[in-house]
Design an enzyme around this catalytic site. Sequence first.
Site, mmCIF file in Angstrom:
data_model
loop_
_atom_site.group_PDB
_atom_site.id
_atom_site.type_symbol
_atom_site.label_atom_id
_atom_site.label_comp_id
_atom_site.label_asym_id
_atom_site.label_seq_id
_atom_site.Cartn_x
_atom_site.Cartn_y
_atom_site.Cartn_z
ATOM 1 N N LYS A 1 15.296 52.519 15.796
ATOM 2 C CA LYS A 1 14.029 52.137 15.174
ATOM 3 C C LYS A 1 13.857 50.626 15.187
ATOM 4 C CE LYS A 1 12.181 53.549 11.159
ATOM 5 N NZ LYS A 1 11.992 54.196 9.843
ATOM 6 N N LYS B 1 22.577 54.152 3.376
ATOM 7 C CA LYS B 1 22.549 52.778 2.875
ATOM 8 C C LYS B 1 23.858 52.380 2.204
ATOM 9 C CE LYS B 1 17.654 51.826 2.326
ATOM 10 N NZ LYS B 1 16.602 51.354 1.418
ATOM 11 N N LYS C 1 13.944 45.080 10.853
ATOM 12 C CA LYS C 1 14.048 43.656 10.526
ATOM 13 C C LYS C 1 15.506 43.198 10.530
ATOM 14 C CE LYS C 1 15.585 44.028 6.124
ATOM 15 N NZ LYS C 1 16.358 43.266 5.188
#
Length: 345
Positions: free
Chosen positions: A207, A115, A210
């Site tokens: 994956k 991240k 969003k």
Amino acid sequence: MAAFKELVFSGVQPTGNLHLGNYLGAVRRFVALQEQYDCIYCVVDLHAITAELYQPELKSQIREVTAAFIAAGIDPKKHIIFNQSQVSGHAELAWIFNCVARLGWMNRMTQFKEKAGKDRENASLGLYAYPSLMAADILLYRATHVPVGEDQKQHLELTRDVAQKFNNDFAAPIAERGHADGFFPLTEPLIGGPAARVMSLRDGAKKMSKSDPSDFSRINLTDDGDAIAAKIRRAKTDPEALPSEEAGLAGRPEAENLVGIYAALSDRTKAEVLAEFGGAQFSAFKAALVDLSVDRLGPIGAEMKRLKADTTYIDGVLREGSERARAMADATIAEVKDIVGFVRG
Ligand code: TRP
């Protein structure tokens, strides 16, 4: 762990655009667990600001996850649904855990590395401490079981390490208070399910997410029947017919993903789905998948939209849930402060 009452806790970030991956990988499993356990499901809004601070849509996203929980079938009367920021114990226990967890442990966290990306110097301190807050979420209720995806396994291991170190370092005051098995349980992850990992409809190696720029890569829970159908029809496949056994899916990630989605939505195994569709062309299989998806997801999406619009009801659920959560959390925090050695005047 005889001393700990069985309790399920899990958290979902209010990221917006809840999709099929969130549903099959998390929410649907939460629904199933409520038959067997007492459950606490938390919208982790404190975690949501670790990556991006100001999010104008945050309130609406918190309500959307809450609506999804309820629309999917979690009963907020029997179980607890609330948002993390309303119970101050999460932040308080996280601070104490910041003093339990070691820098060496945090430096091994792969999710932080992903991240934070290349510009690690510019990542927030909150993103670095994220796993410590997650341990606090779970241990504040002394939860014994946590349904999560594969990607959260390392955070669950850290949670156990924090519990273990706290139990060891404070062994004397904990024993004095009569906790024979330590104060915190060593929480078990519950991982699995037929479609624990739902992949992008455009790329079977990624994956479903969003943040994918293509909306055709995912089925959003609020998509209507037409949108669901269009996305499945456009989903990437390969030119072969479907195999009749699971081994035939090897090296065919897009086929495997669609079969996995079909299996999960129909409560069957991939082997059972292939026994039925082996030899079929994708055109026929996709038509069946459209019908099944619209049938299973359509009502949830419609109910989600209806609930989301009723903010009085949604906020009421969160208020009531947080009151019940707070009562449990306050008891833990009072004991933890005493164990640590803070004076209560
Ligand atoms: N980190 C989890 C995720 O991204 C969300 C989360 C926060 C969580 N606190 C939790 C999950 C506690 C389980 C238990 O999916």
